[in-house]
Structure formats: C-alpha cells, structure tokens
Design an enzyme around this catalytic site. Structure first.
Site, PDB file in Angstrom:
ATOM      1  N   ASP A 506       0.826  -1.212   0.000  1.00 45.46           N
ATOM      2  CA  ASP A 506       0.000   0.000   0.000  1.00 45.46           C
ATOM      3  C   ASP A 506       0.855   1.254   0.000  1.00 45.46           C
ATOM      4  O   ASP A 506       0.523   2.246  -0.628  1.00 45.46           O
ATOM      5  CB  ASP A 506      -0.970   0.005   1.188  1.00 45.46           C
ATOM      6  CG  ASP A 506      -0.261  -0.054   2.537  1.00 45.46           C
ATOM      7  OD1 ASP A 506       0.852  -0.625   2.602  1.00 45.46           O
ATOM      8  OD2 ASP A 506      -0.796   0.466   3.532  1.00 45.46           O
ATOM      9  N   ARG A 510       5.303   4.521   5.954  1.00 45.93           N
ATOM     10  CA  ARG A 510       4.901   4.439   7.361  1.00 45.93           C
ATOM     11  C   ARG A 510       4.992   2.997   7.857  1.00 45.93           C
ATOM     12  O   ARG A 510       5.401   2.088   7.128  1.00 45.93           O
ATOM     13  CB  ARG A 510       3.488   4.997   7.533  1.00 45.93           C
ATOM     14  CG  ARG A 510       2.419   4.147   6.870  1.00 45.93           C
ATOM     15  CD  ARG A 510       1.035   4.743   7.125  1.00 45.93           C
ATOM     16  NE  ARG A 510       0.017   3.998   6.453  1.00 45.93           N
ATOM     17  CZ  ARG A 510      -0.976   4.550   5.756  1.00 45.93           C
ATOM     18  NH1 ARG A 510      -1.056   5.863   5.617  1.00 45.93           N
ATOM     19  NH2 ARG A 510      -1.885   3.790   5.198  1.00 45.93           N
ATOM     20  N   ASP A 511       4.579   2.782   9.088  1.00 45.12           N
ATOM     21  CA  ASP A 511       4.687   1.450   9.682  1.00 45.12           C
ATOM     22  C   ASP A 511       3.533   0.562   9.209  1.00 45.12           C
ATOM     23  O   ASP A 511       2.741   0.074   9.999  1.00 45.12           O
ATOM     24  CB  ASP A 511       4.692   1.566  11.214  1.00 45.12           C
ATOM     25  CG  ASP A 511       3.489   2.349  11.726  1.00 45.12           C
ATOM     26  OD1 ASP A 511       2.645   2.767  10.902  1.00 45.12           O
ATOM     27  OD2 ASP A 511       3.392   2.550  12.951  1.00 45.12           O
ATOM     28  N   GLU A 512       3.451   0.386   7.903  1.00 42.96           N
ATOM     29  CA  GLU A 512       2.380  -0.431   7.342  1.00 42.96           C
ATOM     30  C   GLU A 512       2.939  -1.294   6.211  1.00 42.96           C
ATOM     31  O   GLU A 512       3.185  -2.465   6.402  1.00 42.96           O
ATOM     32  CB  GLU A 512       1.230   0.471   6.868  1.00 42.96           C
ATOM     33  CG  GLU A 512       0.014  -0.333   6.456  1.00 42.96           C
ATOM     34  CD  GLU A 512      -1.293   0.339   6.832  1.00 42.96           C
ATOM     35  OE1 GLU A 512      -1.272   1.466   7.328  1.00 42.96           O
ATOM     36  OE2 GLU A 512      -2.347  -0.286   6.613  1.00 42.96           O
ATOM     37  N   ASP A 519      -6.259  -2.434  -2.669  1.00 48.44           N
ATOM     38  CA  ASP A 519      -5.485  -1.456  -3.435  1.00 48.44           C
ATOM     39  C   ASP A 519      -5.051  -2.059  -4.768  1.00 48.44           C
ATOM     40  O   ASP A 519      -5.185  -1.440  -5.820  1.00 48.44           O
ATOM     41  CB  ASP A 519      -4.252  -1.003  -2.631  1.00 48.44           C
ATOM     42  CG  ASP A 519      -4.596  -0.499  -1.230  1.00 48.44           C
ATOM     43  OD1 ASP A 519      -5.468  -1.099  -0.583  1.00 48.44           O
ATOM     44  OD2 ASP A 519      -3.983   0.485  -0.785  1.00 48.44           O
ATOM     45  N   TRP A 574     -11.624  -6.348  -0.959  1.00 49.28           N
ATOM     46  CA  TRP A 574     -10.219  -6.636  -0.626  1.00 49.28           C
ATOM     47  C   TRP A 574      -9.959  -8.112  -0.894  1.00 49.28           C
ATOM     48  O   TRP A 574      -9.179  -8.463  -1.776  1.00 49.28           O
ATOM     49  CB  TRP A 574      -9.919  -6.265   0.839  1.00 49.28           C
ATOM     50  CG  TRP A 574      -9.438  -4.852   0.957  1.00 49.28           C
ATOM     51  CD1 TRP A 574      -8.154  -4.442   1.192  1.00 49.28           C
ATOM     52  CD2 TRP A 574     -10.222  -3.662   0.806  1.00 49.28           C
ATOM     53  NE1 TRP A 574      -8.100  -3.070   1.188  1.00 49.28           N
ATOM     54  CE2 TRP A 574      -9.337  -2.557   0.963  1.00 49.28           C
ATOM     55  CE3 TRP A 574     -11.552  -3.398   0.553  1.00 49.28           C
ATOM     56  CZ2 TRP A 574      -9.761  -1.238   0.871  1.00 49.28           C
ATOM     57  CZ3 TRP A 574     -11.977  -2.085   0.458  1.00 49.28           C
ATOM     58  CH2 TRP A 574     -11.099  -1.028   0.613  1.00 49.28           C
ATOM     59  N   GLU A 790      -2.572   8.973  -1.009  1.00 52.15           N
ATOM     60  CA  GLU A 790      -3.554   8.059  -0.420  1.00 52.15           C
ATOM     61  C   GLU A 790      -4.931   8.726  -0.338  1.00 52.15           C
ATOM     62  O   GLU A 790      -5.943   8.103  -0.607  1.00 52.15           O
ATOM     63  CB  GLU A 790      -3.081   7.679   0.978  1.00 52.15           C
ATOM     64  CG  GLU A 790      -4.066   6.838   1.767  1.00 52.15           C
ATOM     65  CD  GLU A 790      -3.485   6.353   3.091  1.00 52.15           C
ATOM     66  OE1 GLU A 790      -2.621   7.063   3.646  1.00 52.15           O
ATOM     67  OE2 GLU A 790      -3.878   5.267   3.539  1.00 52.15           O
ATOM     68  N   HIS A 811       0.515   6.160  -2.467  1.00 51.77           N
ATOM     69  CA  HIS A 811      -0.462   5.068  -2.485  1.00 51.77           C
ATOM     70  C   HIS A 811      -0.954   4.939  -3.925  1.00 51.77           C
ATOM     71  O   HIS A 811      -1.312   5.942  -4.539  1.00 51.77           O
ATOM     72  CB  HIS A 811      -1.656   5.460  -1.608  1.00 51.77           C
ATOM     73  CG  HIS A 811      -1.775   4.678  -0.341  1.00 51.77           C
ATOM     74  ND1 HIS A 811      -0.816   4.665   0.623  1.00 51.77           N
ATOM     75  CD2 HIS A 811      -2.777   3.871   0.122  1.00 51.77           C
ATOM     76  CE1 HIS A 811      -1.220   3.901   1.642  1.00 51.77           C
ATOM     77  NE2 HIS A 811      -2.400   3.394   1.344  1.00 51.77           N
TER      78      HIS A 811
HETATM   79  C1  BGC Z   1      -4.041   0.972   3.869  1.00 50.66           C
HETATM   80  C2  BGC Z   1      -4.833   0.764   2.633  1.00 50.66           C
HETATM   81  C3  BGC Z   1      -5.810  -0.313   2.834  1.00 50.66           C
HETATM   82  C4  BGC Z   1      -6.699   0.091   3.965  1.00 50.66           C
HETATM   83  C5  BGC Z   1      -7.776  -0.872   4.272  1.00 50.66           C
HETATM   84  C6  BGC Z   1      -4.969   1.340   4.970  1.00 50.66           C
HETATM   85  O1  BGC Z   1      -4.314   1.543   6.145  1.00 50.66           O
HETATM   86  O2  BGC Z   1      -3.036   1.879   3.678  1.00 50.66           O
HETATM   87  O3  BGC Z   1      -4.443   1.245   1.500  1.00 50.66           O
HETATM   88  O4  BGC Z   1      -6.449  -0.749   1.688  1.00 50.66           O
HETATM   89  O5  BGC Z   1      -5.974   0.380   5.129  1.00 50.66           O
HETATM   90  O6  BGC Z   1      -8.877  -0.137   4.424  1.00 50.66           O
END
Ligand code: BGC
Length: 942
Positions: A506, A510-512, A519, A574, A790, A811
């Site tokens: 995504d 960041r911490d993700e 996406d 998703w 994003e 994003h």
């Molecule tokens: C992410 C997304 C993801 C979403 C889910 C976010 O934190 O960055 O792109 O699809 O969470 O709703």
C-alpha cells in the site's frame, strides 16, 4: 504532421524499426526477447514443464509465424551444432510464440538448458536462429539439500545498544579449500536463502546485485531460495563465503503488528534470522565439492551494522568494520561457532519473480538548510529506496539521515505521517578519509533526505537517492499534448515502483507497507500496462493462496503475517482481489496455468461468501468491511458535504459477490470445467437479480444514491438494460450534487470514469481527470505531488496536511486512473476473450482538448501502439496503430456521417490488411492484421 510521424517511429523500439527495414526478400528476422517462465535466462527454476516465450519481429502487414522449431541442449557446444539433446521440437506448425511448454527429456535438479528458436513465416520463409537463451533447474527434491539451517549465537549487546530492539546484523563466514584446479571447474552454483535477509559475498565480491533477498513470503509456508552462478569468483586454494544477515520481514518489525492485540512488535515469524546455503562446485571430470551451511561456520555480531530494520532504518558504525572478513586469510578466531537449528515448516521454492534491485540512482536537485547544520536534500521525486552518502569527518561522529515525503511550511522535514516507522539511518564515521555509506537491510519512502551531524556543508553531489523495487520490466509509455496528464502518468508509475517489493504494497514509508488486496484489486490493470508483472503476480498470488483460511476466506493483505482466521480477512473488495487479480493476469498474459493453479482457491472464496449469505445479499461475514475506502465522506474541506458519498456497505459487498462469482464462472469456462462454469454463472445471475430486487428501485435509483454505487453497477454490468440507462442518469445527477466533482473512494473512482466513457460522457470523464480543483489528481500535482496520494485531501492549501495517522503520499489506489488513460485516451485494450494480446481492441477517445496522445505497451507478443492527432477540435483526425505479428485488432475510428476514413492513401476498407466490420457508436470499425497503419478521417468531399 511529419513531426508526429517521427515521434511515432521514435516510440517504436529499435528491434521493431529494424524489422521495417528488412523487406520480404530477406525472410523473417530471428525471434527476439526469449524468455522462460516470463524471465530472461532464469537460474534455478523449479517448474519442470517450463513455458517458453519469444517475439516475432516483422512489421509486414499480416506477418505471422506459421511454425517454429525449438532446440534445447544441456551444453552450449551441442546447441551450437544444433543438437537438441534435451529437446528438439522439430518443425511445429503453430502460431504460438507464448506459453510454449517444454516437452523434452525430464528436467532434473541442476539441469542446465540452453535454447534457441527459429520460425517460419506466413510466406513459408525460415528465420535465422535466435540468440541463445538459457535457464537452469534448481533443487527439485528436498533431499537435494545437504545444507542445514544455521543461526548466529546471540551475543550480549554492549551497554547503550539495547534500546532499539533491532539487533546487530550477524556476519557469518565459512572457509573452504577448492579441491581441484580452477581451470578444471565446470560450474559453481550457490543455492541460498534466509529467514530474514541475506547479503552474500564470495572472496570479497558481492554475489548478484539483488537486495532484500529472499524477499517476503509467509515463511511458515513457503520460503524462496535464489540461485547464483559463482564460477568466476572462486580462487585457487582458500576461499571464503561470507553472509550478512538482516532481520527483514522475518525477525524485524512488520507494519500493523503494533495494533494486533497481544501481537509481537518484532520477530513475527521467528526471533532471529537464519541461513541456508549450498554451494556446489563441479569439475569438468564430474567431481563435485559441496560447501553447505553447517556447524563449521563462524559468526560474529561485532560487525558494523549495529541495527537494521525495514521500517526503522539502519545504524552503521564504520569503526567496527572488519576489513577482509569475507576474504581468505582473515583471522576469525574471535568469532563464535554457529548453531545448527531444525528447519522451518515452510517449503523451499525457487523464486519466481524478478529480484528487488537498485534500478536507478537520482541526483539531488537542491540542498536546503532550514536550521543550522540541518541539510535537506531534495531529489525532486518521491520514491522508495535509500540514500547513498559520501562524507568525511572525525572518527566517532554520528551522521543521521532521516527521510520524509514532504516538508513542513518552514522547510523542515515532515515525518508525522510515518507514524512509528523511524526510517532513520545512522552512520558513525571511521574517520579514515572519504567514506561512503548505503544501507542494505531497510528501505524508506521519501523525496527528501535530511542529513545532520556533519561538521561541514555538504555538496549537492554528496548524496544520491537509490531507487529500489522489484525489477520488473517497464512496458508502458504514454505521452500527450497535456503536461498535466503526462505528469499524472509519471506519478502513477513512480507510485507503482515505490510499492513493488516482492509484494504489491500500500505504501513504502509508514509502519504499514502491507500487500493490501483492495489497493491492488483496483490497480492491477494499470500496473500491467506499466510493467510486465506476470512473474511478479505469479509469486504474489501464491502468497494470497497461502493466506487463505481453511473456510475459504481470502486475506485483506497478503502475505498475512498474523492469523488470517482471527483478523484482517474476508473484506468485500479486498478479499475479492483473490479472484480479480488472477483474471487480470490471465487477460494480459494468457496464463491458463496460473488459472489452473488458482481456480480451486477462487471457488472456495466465492463458496464462503455464498455459504454465509444464502439469500445472496452479502450482509454477513464481511470482516473489517472497509467499503469504498477514502471516499468523499472522508474529506475535510470547508463547504464539502459531510455525507452522501459512502456507498452502503452491504450494497458494495453484494456487487463484489456478483462480480467475483461472474469471474469465477469465466475462469471455469477457460479451464473447460462446464459444470462449474454453469454453477458460478448461474450464481452470478442470481446475485445480480437479488441485488436489483433489493437495492435498485423502479426508477433505477441504487440504495445510497452514491456516485460509486452507480459507477460500480454499470462497470460490473450488474443491471438489466433499462436500469442501466437510468443508473447513468442518476450517476450524472450524483456528480451534479457534488458540483461536478468526484466523491468516489478507492473502488469507485476508476469505474466512474469507465462508466461515464461507456455511456458516451467521455468529455465529462476527461474533465474529472484533468481537473485541478480538489478532489482531483490535478490538485495534487499543482501542490507538488510526484506520486499519487492516499487521500484526495492529503494536503489542502490553507488547511495543511491531513490527519497524520493515515496520510501517505505514495499510495497507488487512486492511480487506477492510469487504466482509463491507457484504455480510453490512448485506446489500447487487451481482450479477455483472446487474452495475452491475441486480439486487441483499439478504441481511442480523442478529447479533453488534447491535440495528440500516444502510448505503447510492449506486450508479451510485441509492441502494441496507438497515436492519434487532431490539429483542431473538428479538424481531420489521424490514428496510427501498431499491432504485433500474429495478433489481430479491432480498430474503432471515430468518424461522422459526413466523413470518410482513409488508411494511407486509400479508402480504409480497401487497404491491405484491413477489413471493414461495421459502423457502431459514431465509429467505423475495422479488423486489422498485424502491422503498422495510418488512418485518417477526412471530410467526404476531400
Ligand atoms: C491501507 C490501505 C488499505 C486500507 C484498508 C490502509 O491503512 O493503507 O491502502 O487498503 O488500510 O482499508
């Protein structure tokens, strides 16, 4: 006009223009772009029936391959004598140049295969042989692995180093003596992987240019290994294999771990990295020497990398470098023996996709100093990767590199949106003259690199940005007369690059940084237009299957590092990527093998939704249920409606239920499974009917009355004909309700453009895409975006940045507009009915005030290109088209009743290779064979 033609030829890569020059008398050119399992000369594959690909190069109209011959030998010598001791296909009458399955002798572990191909064209003439390509087999049987997993024994960290949690990177080495003379060596191959990340050295040389290997999979199920040839790096006598291990995804931090209840912050898959390596050295006489990971290896944690984490960054103390550690002659007596450990549960598999690499280095455009001693390098482009810095100073000086995507108003680095990801590298100088630092076990999302701690003002050239991503080939190009659209496509491509790390992520900062499925569901086709992602998606769809729960739920992201049965799975739009993405891959690359592997999994997902929702409205079990994520209701703008944009979630979910059932039926159709095709086809029809009954009123109004609702319903083809037209009317009103602006989120935006275009409202679609008022891509660009944001309101003039808890500037979901640009502005469309570009639909929509636009895709069958030009809005239109050998296209030329269409100088229907099909929607439709065409639309009397 001439300029236009020159420009068009310039879009055609050298191989294609060369073919123009070769006249029929010369016979066809040698096939090019030979690939095996989509890759160029892959080493160590584990597919025992690999598929071969090549491109026919011939610009003659109707040029077609009529036959081929493939020769495969296990040595170059035999191949050069045309002896195919593994396989000689003989002359095979076939037009296939993609997915030609190897059908020779069984391929065993370690087999080397060299191959070439020649073809016969439609005139019966034979081409020369292609260049020689190759592949090699990996270790196919678990018993081939003599290596054992090893890890460094944990050492006590010195005081002051224990706080970060990230560990020093262990360095491991193994000395061995080459048992035979170097000149007698035939081959030396290393098979290697790690739980964590590895960097491999042999005798002081880096092995291969890949980074972040072995990349991310669910290590509990699948671990990718890599194969490298190292013959040239071996020395007579003493040799040394050296490896540095980083925590990576296996033992380091992973995005969102901190919000999973009772979850660990680090070490999700295991507490510390491990290594598995097998170096096989073969002599010309058949002798074999094998060096493996075992108890003989030695390790230290006393090296320079004091901490390394994907999210947080790397700390490198150059005073602790161990010169010569990876070469013969180094004294490792102070190092410790390693620990041999039992192997993990995951299967070892050969890596199927292109490695992650540094693909580009960007010079800084400027340096600013917002505060004394704080130097911010601006690379002019948001990207994923890291900085390479050249510096000097007294020993022990710590220089800190922080990374951010944007700046605060006062010119300082904005880092709030990184959340807990530090993305900070630290370098402690050795003090020995000029030093160079580049981290290896981390990556950052940034445009700006901030350097502090230097005792002098650095030069612009002292820091460069290294661009890092899965090195899939770029295949798409786009240009047009509107700089805003060009910039938009560049931003989309850069965002894609920043989010291909073996996994489609995504965000990179960041911490993700997770493989969020929604996406990529919306972005997959844009991604395939931009790059050849066949191999990349083949790998990632295995991650998706690995993360599917027992009861059939697909995850919300893959790999799923947590427990998908407990959380983050099954969300509408998703989880459905488990159906949409393989279908997209099939459409672009005609990969029926992938569908075969995946079908059962897709079916299980649809069955899950059906089982839990027997009344066919998807109301139960929607997991986290994100809906049309980040739609207009998430915008914080003065005067902007607080509600009205979000499609009701059950409506949204039921649409995806219908569409996934439909695509599953189509998959079954391709795979010749009529029973399943009927079953899922019927189910799709029943869900559509239930949808219409429940959510669509007699006037065609869809519950919620949102832009996204109408857009998705039209785009997914959910409505009966009369309702469809009404839905378009409501869609137009829903746009009006927002002053003609978008209020769509991740899932509604592209379908909105497509629905408008299909409904004859292309100028409206153009207006939205070219708009500069918020929410729009143009607004982002006008406010400095070099990647897609994003959120529509990631930054708003006068208001500032959006909530830093979720505000990435890289994003790709809204970058799905790229699909509309390729399909509609350029008009290039693959046809799922004849996938892999067997049949191409060229259907451009000149408009949006553009005077010209051009684009191309270097597809698996060769170059597909279209360029149109119109000097004045109602002036004559020229459409130039390039269709690769062996394929056909339907070309739809916009032409009024008072106009006629020429191709070259003749009426189009009389031109060579062109057949008039019909008139449809203000267009003349032609069927063309391969070749280059130039259509012109002129007034009847001209
Ligand atoms: C992410 C997304 C993801 C979403 C889910 C976010 O934190 O960055 O792109 O699809 O969470 O709703």
């Amino acid at each position: 006009m001439l300029a236009a033609i020159v420009a068009f030829v310039a879009m055609v890569p050298p191989q294609a223009t060369a073919a123009v020059a070769s006249g029929p008398a010369d016979g066809p050119a040698a096939p090019e772009s030979l690939r095996c399992e989509y890759l160029v000369d892959p080493l160590g594959i584990d597919q025992t029936s690999p598929r071969l690909f090549w491109k026919v190069v011939d610009n003659r109209r109707g040029a077609t391959q009529r036959a081929y011959e493939i020769v495969v030998a296990d040595s170059l010598e035999l191949l050069s004598q045309d002896v195919g001791n593994l396989w000689d296909s003989g002359m095979v009458a076939s037009e296939d140049s993609v997915h030609v399955v190897y059908a020779g002798k069984p391929l065993r572990s370690r087999t080397e295969a060299f191959w070439k191909v020649r073809i016969w064209d439609d005139l019966g003439r034979m081409s020369p042989w292609s260049r020689v390509a190759r592949w090699s087999m990996g270790l196919l049987d678990p018993a081939d692995w003599q290596a054992q997993w090893i890890e460094a024994v944990e050492q006590e960290l010195p005081e002051g180093e224990q706080q970060s949690g990230a560990r020093p990177a262990a360095m491991l080495r193994r000395r061995f003596y080459l048992t035979q003379a170097r000149q007698n060596l035939r081959r030396a191959v290393v098979y290697v992987t790690a739980l964590g990340l590895y960097e491999l050295w042999l005798n002081g040389q880096r092995v291969a240019d890949r980074v972040l290997a072995p990349e991310w999979t669910d290590y509990r199920r699948r671990i990718q290994y890599q194969t490298h040839e190292v013959h040239d790096l071996l020395l007579p006598g003493e040799n040394v294999v050296g490896v540095i291990l980083g925590d990576g995804w296996y033992a380091g931090r992973i995005g969102l771990a901190h919000i999973v209840p009772d979850g660990k912050q680090r070490g999700i898959y295991g507490p510390r990295p491990r290594l598995l390596l097998q170096l096989e050295i073969e002599g010309a006489d058949g002798s074999r020497q094998v060096v493996v990971t075992d108890a003989e290896w030695r390790a230290t944690a006393d090296g320079p990398i004091r901490a390394a984490d994907l999210l947080d960054g790397e700390t490198y103390d150059a005073r602790r470098e161990l010169p010569g550690w990876n070469r013969p002659g180094f004294d490792d007596s102070s190092w410790q023996p390693v620990r041999v450990v039992t192997g993990p549960a995951g299967r070892l598999v050969a890596q199927q996709n292109e490695p992650i690499r540094v693909t580009q280095r960007l010079a800084a455009r400027k340096v600013i100093e917002p505060a004394p001693g704080v130097f911010i390098f601006d690379f002019g482009q948001n990207l994923a990767g890291w900085c390479r810095i050249r510096l000097h100073g007294p020993a022990g000086t710590t220089v800190t590199l922080r990374h951010g995507e944007v700046l605060n108003g006062d010119g300082t680095l904005y880092t709030a949106n990184l959340r807990s990801a530090a993305q900070t590298d630290r370098y402690i100088l050795s003090g020995q003259g000029q030093e160079i630092f580049e981290p290896r076990f981390t990556y950052h999302g940034f445009r700006y690199g901030e350097v502090t701690g230097l005792k002098y003002r650095p030069e612009l050239e002292d820091v460069e940005a290294c661009v890092v991503h899965s090195a899939a080939r770029q295949v798409g190009r786009f240009a047009c007369s509107d700089p805003l659209l060009e910039k938009l496509m560049q931003n989309v491509l850069w965002t894609q690059r920043a989010n291909l790390m073996g996994v489609p992520t995504d965000c990179p900062q960041r911490d993700e940084r997770l493989g969020w499925m929604g996406d990529i569901l919306v972005f997959a086709q844009t991604a395939c237009f931009n790059m050849d992602l066949a191999a990349f998606f083949t790998k990632w769809l295995a991650d998706v299957r690995d993360a599917q729960t027992e009861d059939g739920r697909y995850p919300d992201f893959a790999p799923h590092p947590f427990d998908p049965a407990a959380r983050f799975s099954g969300a509408p739009g998703w989880a459905d990527a488990g159906v949409f993405v393989p279908w997209c891959v099939y459409t672009n690359y005609a990969d029926t093998r992938l569908l075969q592997e995946h079908f059962e999994s897709a079916r299980r997902w649809v069955d899950f939704v059906h089982r839990r929702n027997p009344d066919l409205l998807w109301r139960a079990d929607r997991g986290n249920d994100y809906g049309d994520w980040l739609n207009g209701d998430a915008l914080e703008l003065d005067g902007w409606p607080r509600s009205g944009a979000a499609i009701p979630k059950d409506v949204f979910a039921t649409m995806f239920f219908a569409r996934s059932s439909e695509l599953t039926a189509r998959m079954a159709g391709v795979l010749a499974r009529p029973k399943e095709a009927r079953h899922y086809g019927r189910l799709a029809g029943e869900v559509r009917a239930a949808f219409e009954k429940k959510y669509v009123d007699a006037d065609g109004r869809i519950a919620g009355n949102t832009q996204t609702g109408y857009a998705l319903a039209v785009h997914f083809g959910l409505l009966s004909e009369p309702m469809q037209n009404k839905a378009v009317e409501h869609l137009l009103s829903a746009l009006q309700a927002y002053g003609g602006r978008l209020s769509t989120g991740f899932h509604g935006t592209l379908p909105l453009l497509q629905a408008l275009t299909r409904a004859g409202q292309v100028e409206l679609a153009y207006r939205l895409v070219q708009s500069r008022s918020i929410p729009s891509w143009g607004y982002q660009i006008e406010h400095g975006a070099t990647t897609t944001w994003e959120r529509w309101d990631g930054y708003v003039e006068g208001r500032g940045f959006a909530d830093p808890r979720m505000n990435s500037f890289a994003h790709y979901a809204f970058g799905s507009v790229g699909e509309w640009i390729f399909r509609s502005v350029i008009g290039i469309n693959p046809d799922e009915a004849d996938p892999g570009w067997g049949h191409i639909v060229i259907w451009p929509y000149p408009g949006g005030g553009l005077s010209w636009a051009e684009g191309q895709i270097d597809s698996i069958r060769g170059l597909v290109a279209c360029r149109w030009q119109r000097e004045a809005p109602e002036g004559p239109l020229t459409v130039e088209v390039q269709i690769p050998p062996g394929t056909r296209a339907t070309v739809a030329i916009p032409a009024g009743e008072q106009q006629k269409v020429l191709e070259g100088d003749r009426p189009a229907e009389e031109a060579e290779g062109v057949r008039w099909l019909r008139r449809q929607a203000d267009r003349e439709l032609y069927r063309v064979v391969s070749g280059h065409y130039r259509f012109r639309v002129v007034a009847n009397e001209d």
